[in-house]
Write a protein that holds these residues in place. Structure first.
Motif, PDB file in Angstrom:
ATOM      1  N   MET A  12       0.832  -1.208   0.000  1.00 11.17           N
ATOM      2  CA  MET A  12       0.000   0.000   0.000  1.00 11.17           C
ATOM      3  C   MET A  12       0.864   1.253   0.000  1.00 11.17           C
ATOM      4  SD  MET A  12      -3.118  -0.695   2.565  1.00 11.17           S
ATOM      5  CE  MET A  12      -4.670  -0.397   1.789  1.00 11.17           C
ATOM      6  N   TYR A  15       2.204   1.906  -3.445  1.00  9.82           N
ATOM      7  CA  TYR A  15       1.124   2.365  -4.315  1.00  9.82           C
ATOM      8  C   TYR A  15       0.811   3.842  -4.055  1.00  9.82           C
ATOM      9  CZ  TYR A  15      -3.535   2.744  -6.356  1.00  9.82           C
ATOM     10  OH  TYR A  15      -4.619   3.149  -7.085  1.00  9.82           O
ATOM     11  N   ILE A  16       0.706   4.216  -2.795  1.00 14.26           N
ATOM     12  CA  ILE A  16       0.393   5.599  -2.436  1.00 14.26           C
ATOM     13  C   ILE A  16       1.507   6.543  -2.877  1.00 14.26           C
ATOM     14  CG2 ILE A  16       0.078   7.170  -0.479  1.00 14.26           C
ATOM     15  CD1 ILE A  16      -1.449   4.794   0.873  1.00 14.26           C
ATOM     16  N   THR A  17       2.759   6.139  -2.662  1.00 12.89           N
ATOM     17  CA  THR A  17       3.890   6.967  -3.088  1.00 12.89           C
ATOM     18  C   THR A  17       3.868   7.175  -4.597  1.00 12.89           C
ATOM     19  OG1 THR A  17       5.237   6.254  -1.219  1.00 12.89           O
ATOM     20  CG2 THR A  17       6.407   7.149  -3.129  1.00 12.89           C
ATOM     21  N   LYS A  19       1.257   7.096  -6.599  1.00 15.45           N
ATOM     22  CA  LYS A  19       0.155   8.009  -6.922  1.00 15.45           C
ATOM     23  C   LYS A  19       0.526   9.461  -6.620  1.00 15.45           C
ATOM     24  CE  LYS A  19      -3.364   5.686  -8.447  1.00 15.45           C
ATOM     25  NZ  LYS A  19      -3.843   5.924  -9.795  1.00 15.45           N
ATOM     26  N   ARG A  20       1.201   9.678  -5.494  1.00 14.64           N
ATOM     27  CA  ARG A  20       1.615  11.032  -5.132  1.00 14.64           C
ATOM     28  C   ARG A  20       2.633  11.573  -6.130  1.00 14.64           C
ATOM     29  NH1 ARG A  20       3.369   9.944   0.802  1.00 14.64           N
ATOM     30  NH2 ARG A  20       4.163  12.054   0.701  1.00 14.64           N
TER      31      ARG A  20
END
Length: 64
Positions: A12, A15-17, A19-20
């Motif tokens: 997760m 994935y978040i990194t 997207k950022r």
């Protein structure tokens, strides 16, 4: 979290990194300075942002 990793093949956090960083790339492409894009996308210091950017895109944010 285990189900997420099984489905996507990534954690997760990764994935978040990603997207950022993709959002930051849009901001930079739109004319925002890379330092400002860094903080707008939730990074707390530029060196962390820079290392993550280089790892994902292979260039510096200013070369993009």
């Amino acid at each position: 979290m285990h189900s997420f990793k099984e489905e996507t093949g990534r954690s997760m956090g990764s994935y978040i990194t990603t997207k950022r960083l993709l959002l930051a790339r849009q901001y930079i492409s739109g004319g925002m300075p890379s330092t400002q894009a860094c903080y707008e996308c939730g990074f707390h210091n530029y060196s962390t942002f820079y290392r993550a950017w280089k790892k994902l895109f292979g260039t510096s944010p200013k070369q993009n």
